[in-house]
Design a protein around this motif. Structure first.
Motif, PDB file in Angstrom:
ATOM      1  N   LEU A 131       0.829  -1.206   0.000  1.00 14.23           N
ATOM      2  CA  LEU A 131       0.000   0.000   0.000  1.00 14.23           C
ATOM      3  C   LEU A 131       0.867   1.262   0.000  1.00 14.23           C
ATOM      4  CD1 LEU A 131      -2.854  -1.063   2.459  1.00 14.23           C
ATOM      5  CD2 LEU A 131      -3.078  -0.599   0.005  1.00 14.23           C
ATOM      6  N   VAL A 132       1.979   1.231   0.745  1.00  8.34           N
ATOM      7  CA  VAL A 132       2.892   2.379   0.741  1.00  8.34           C
ATOM      8  C   VAL A 132       3.414   2.627  -0.672  1.00  8.34           C
ATOM      9  CG1 VAL A 132       5.156   3.203   1.516  1.00  8.34           C
ATOM     10  CG2 VAL A 132       3.569   2.175   3.157  1.00  8.34           C
ATOM     11  N   ARG A 133       3.809   1.553  -1.344  1.00 13.28           N
ATOM     12  CA  ARG A 133       4.348   1.685  -2.695  1.00 13.28           C
ATOM     13  C   ARG A 133       3.305   2.192  -3.693  1.00 13.28           C
ATOM     14  NH1 ARG A 133       7.883  -3.912  -3.218  1.00 13.28           N
ATOM     15  NH2 ARG A 133       9.813  -3.121  -2.289  1.00 13.28           N
ATOM     16  N   SER A 134       2.031   1.900  -3.398  1.00 13.85           N
ATOM     17  CA  SER A 134       0.965   2.368  -4.291  1.00 13.85           C
ATOM     18  C   SER A 134       0.556   3.803  -3.985  1.00 13.85           C
ATOM     19  CB  SER A 134      -0.251   1.443  -4.180  1.00 13.85           C
ATOM     20  OG  SER A 134      -0.898   1.608  -2.917  1.00 13.85           O
ATOM     21  N   GLY A 135       1.142   4.400  -2.929  1.00 16.40           N
ATOM     22  CA  GLY A 135       0.846   5.783  -2.596  1.00 16.40           C
ATOM     23  C   GLY A 135      -0.309   5.980  -1.634  1.00 16.40           C
ATOM     24  N   ASP A 136      -0.749   4.907  -0.969  1.00 19.12           N
ATOM     25  CA  ASP A 136      -1.861   5.020  -0.028  1.00 19.12           C
ATOM     26  C   ASP A 136      -1.485   5.931   1.146  1.00 19.12           C
ATOM     27  OD1 ASP A 136      -4.551   3.479   0.930  1.00 19.12           O
ATOM     28  OD2 ASP A 136      -3.225   3.828   2.645  1.00 19.12           O
ATOM     29  N   ARG A 137      -2.285   6.964   1.383  1.00 22.28           N
ATOM     30  CA  ARG A 137      -1.932   7.964   2.387  1.00 22.28           C
ATOM     31  C   ARG A 137      -1.942   7.395   3.803  1.00 22.28           C
ATOM     32  NH1 ARG A 137      -5.735  13.003   1.275  1.00 22.28           N
ATOM     33  NH2 ARG A 137      -7.240  11.283   1.106  1.00 22.28           N
TER      34      ARG A 137
ATOM     35  N   ALA B 265      -1.401   4.274   4.726  1.00 27.22           N
ATOM     36  CA  ALA B 265      -0.234   3.400   4.895  1.00 27.22           C
ATOM     37  C   ALA B 265       1.038   4.214   5.062  1.00 27.22           C
ATOM     38  CB  ALA B 265      -0.113   2.459   3.694  1.00 27.22           C
ATOM     39  N   ILE B 266       1.167   5.288   4.294  1.00 25.30           N
ATOM     40  CA  ILE B 266       2.342   6.156   4.426  1.00 25.30           C
ATOM     41  C   ILE B 266       2.381   6.789   5.815  1.00 25.30           C
ATOM     42  CG2 ILE B 266       3.370   8.319   3.615  1.00 25.30           C
ATOM     43  CD1 ILE B 266       2.398   7.527   0.790  1.00 25.30           C
ATOM     44  N   GLN B 267       1.224   7.178   6.329  1.00 26.57           N
ATOM     45  CA  GLN B 267       1.155   7.760   7.667  1.00 26.57           C
ATOM     46  C   GLN B 267       1.611   6.757   8.723  1.00 26.57           C
ATOM     47  OE1 GLN B 267      -2.751   9.242   8.728  1.00 26.57           O
ATOM     48  NE2 GLN B 267      -2.358   9.016  10.923  1.00 26.57           N
ATOM     49  N   VAL B 268       1.161   5.510   8.587  1.00 23.76           N
ATOM     50  CA  VAL B 268       1.524   4.463   9.554  1.00 23.76           C
ATOM     51  C   VAL B 268       3.022   4.171   9.503  1.00 23.76           C
ATOM     52  CG1 VAL B 268       1.293   1.981  10.009  1.00 23.76           C
ATOM     53  CG2 VAL B 268      -0.750   3.383   9.715  1.00 23.76           C
ATOM     54  N   ILE B 269       3.584   4.051   8.296  1.00 19.86           N
ATOM     55  CA  ILE B 269       5.002   3.705   8.183  1.00 19.86           C
ATOM     56  C   ILE B 269       5.883   4.877   8.616  1.00 19.86           C
ATOM     57  CG2 ILE B 269       5.615   4.411   5.819  1.00 19.86           C
ATOM     58  CD1 ILE B 269       6.260   0.918   7.178  1.00 19.86           C
TER      59      ILE B 269
ATOM     60  N   GLY C   5      10.950   1.955   1.938  1.00 18.01           N
ATOM     61  CA  GLY C   5      11.772   3.006   1.344  1.00 18.01           C
ATOM     62  C   GLY C   5      11.881   4.273   2.168  1.00 18.01           C
ATOM     63  N   GLU C   6      11.851   5.391   1.464  1.00 17.83           N
ATOM     64  CA  GLU C   6      12.167   6.680   2.080  1.00 17.83           C
ATOM     65  C   GLU C   6      11.154   7.117   3.136  1.00 17.83           C
ATOM     66  OE1 GLU C   6      14.819   8.676   2.000  1.00 17.83           O
ATOM     67  OE2 GLU C   6      15.778   7.069   0.872  1.00 17.83           O
ATOM     68  N   HIS C   7       9.941   6.614   3.098  1.00 19.93           N
ATOM     69  CA  HIS C   7       8.952   7.025   4.101  1.00 19.93           C
ATOM     70  C   HIS C   7       9.373   6.566   5.505  1.00 19.93           C
ATOM     71  CE1 HIS C   7       6.206   8.568   1.119  1.00 19.93           C
ATOM     72  NE2 HIS C   7       6.270   7.419   0.442  1.00 19.93           N
ATOM     73  N   LEU C   8       9.882   5.335   5.608  1.00 22.23           N
ATOM     74  CA  LEU C   8      10.381   4.848   6.899  1.00 22.23           C
ATOM     75  C   LEU C   8      11.641   5.608   7.297  1.00 22.23           C
ATOM     76  CD1 LEU C   8      10.143   2.672   9.177  1.00 22.23           C
ATOM     77  CD2 LEU C   8      11.709   1.274   7.815  1.00 22.23           C
ATOM     78  N   LEU C   9      12.560   5.762   6.353  1.00 19.54           N
ATOM     79  CA  LEU C   9      13.807   6.467   6.643  1.00 19.54           C
ATOM     80  C   LEU C   9      13.556   7.921   7.040  1.00 19.54           C
ATOM     81  CD1 LEU C   9      16.069   5.114   3.765  1.00 19.54           C
ATOM     82  CD2 LEU C   9      16.404   4.724   6.194  1.00 19.54           C
ATOM     83  N   ALA C  10      12.583   8.554   6.398  1.00 22.43           N
ATOM     84  CA  ALA C  10      12.298   9.952   6.710  1.00 22.43           C
ATOM     85  C   ALA C  10      11.833  10.108   8.149  1.00 22.43           C
ATOM     86  CB  ALA C  10      11.241  10.494   5.749  1.00 22.43           C
ATOM     87  N   GLY C  11      10.984   9.181   8.621  1.00 24.61           N
ATOM     88  CA  GLY C  11      10.535   9.239  10.004  1.00 24.61           C
ATOM     89  C   GLY C  11      11.670   9.034  10.987  1.00 24.61           C
TER      90      GLY C  11
END
Length: 328
Positions: free
Chosen positions: A222-228, A230-234, A267-273
């Protein structure tokens, strides 16, 4: 005067990464060059006799494929997905490995191959694999595995730090500020793993969306598909990991922090957090030249590290001295 050089092809070693649901084995020479490999889907909960029985058979197959004899095998390195008493090679109360507690892993393997068998937990060998393959000039590195559980392999002063009982780097059961009374499988509450481990992220996303995810892979997809959501959770998982990692950066002062494990695929969403909190909460001097990067070795980090562990043993002064004394 005479010039001596190591002949890396004179002997071979085995590196084995036995994971929760996979087994990967490679045969390398003493320079780490891969000569043959084998991979198998299997469950570590099948028990030591089944898993190690496959490993012994695979080692024999790899030796034949590479046209090497068992007399040329110098050592075997094995990584397991749980706590290991490194001196004896025995797993100690591993939570996802029923039947493995205090099992004599080296003893079983040595029934077939009478060579040194070294055993360590998977995060430590991942740290060794990442260091040797991608950061050979780095003396202080932390490898963070983010998957079902969360752990760290710590390289300090070019040495792997296992701690007194082999539990150094168990970040997953450090209490985090946001943890509250959330129960963890270890029996405590508020642990990092209970908030940022794979099953916890799937549950958190289900709570947000009413979905029915059963694994972290669904979150990653879901993160890879751009789901908001999922991105928030990761991203929040990254912040929670960063809360614990900021203390580690202040305490250990690594120059590189490598993020690996299955959830690193986000990817970068986890690293950014992670970066957001570490750079804010750690001392400026500790983060001045700190790099927080994704794993380059990926799924091969563990098996490469197991090979490095075996090679390091073979080429250690103690082993060379022993070999020279026993030579005719």
């Amino acid at each position: 005067p005479s010039l001596f050089a190591l002949n890396p092809g004179a002997r071979v070693v085995i590196g084995a990464d036995l994971g929760a649901t996979h087994a990967l084995v490679i045969l390398t020479d003493l320079s780490g060059t891969e000569l043959a490999s084998a991979r198998q889907s299997m469950t570590i909960s099948d028990g030591p006799e089944t898993v190690l029985g496959w490993l012994v058979a695979a080692i024999g197959t790899l030796l034949r494929e590479a046209k090497r004899s068992s007399s040329e095998l110098a050592a075997i390195g094995i990584g397991l997905p749980g706590p290991v008493e490194h001196e004896t090679g025995r797993p100690i109360n591993p939570p996802i490995m029923p039947g493995w507690d205090r099992f004599d892993v080296p003893g079983l393997v040595q029934r077939s191959f009478n060579v040194p068998v070294l055993v360590d937990n998977d995060v430590n060998i991942m740290a060794l694999g990442e260091l040797s393959g991608n950061w050979p000039d780095t003396t202080d590195l932390m490898f963070i595995k983010v998957a079902t559980g969360i752990g760290a392999g710590i390289i300090s002063g070019s040495m792997l730090q296992r701690g007194a009982q082999g539990t150094a780097g168990d970040l997953g059961h450090v209490r985090v500020p946001r943890g509250g009374e959330i129960p963890c499988r270890c029996g405590n509450t508020g642990c990092l793993e209970a908030l940022a481990g794979g099953p916890a992220l799937a549950a958190a996303l289900n709570a947000l969306t009413g979905g029915e995810l059963t694994s972290s892979q669904g979150v990653i997809d879901l993160v890879r598909s751009g789901d908001r959501d999922a991105i928030q959770v990761i991203r929040q998982a990254g912040r929670d990991i960063g809360d614990v990692l900021a203390t580690c950066v202040n305490l250990i002062n690594p120059s590189v922090v490598v993020i690996g494990g299955s959830l690193a695929q986000a990817g970068e969403h986890l690293l950014a957090g992670i970066r957001e909190v570490v750079y804010r909460r750690s001392l400026p001097l500790a983060t001045e030249h700190l790099r927080i990067v994704p794993s380059v070795a990926g799924q091969n980090a563990g098996v490469r590290g197991a090979s490095v562990m075996a090679i390091s043993h073979v080429l250690s002064p103690e082993s060379i001295e022993t070999a020279s004394l026993s030579a005719p």
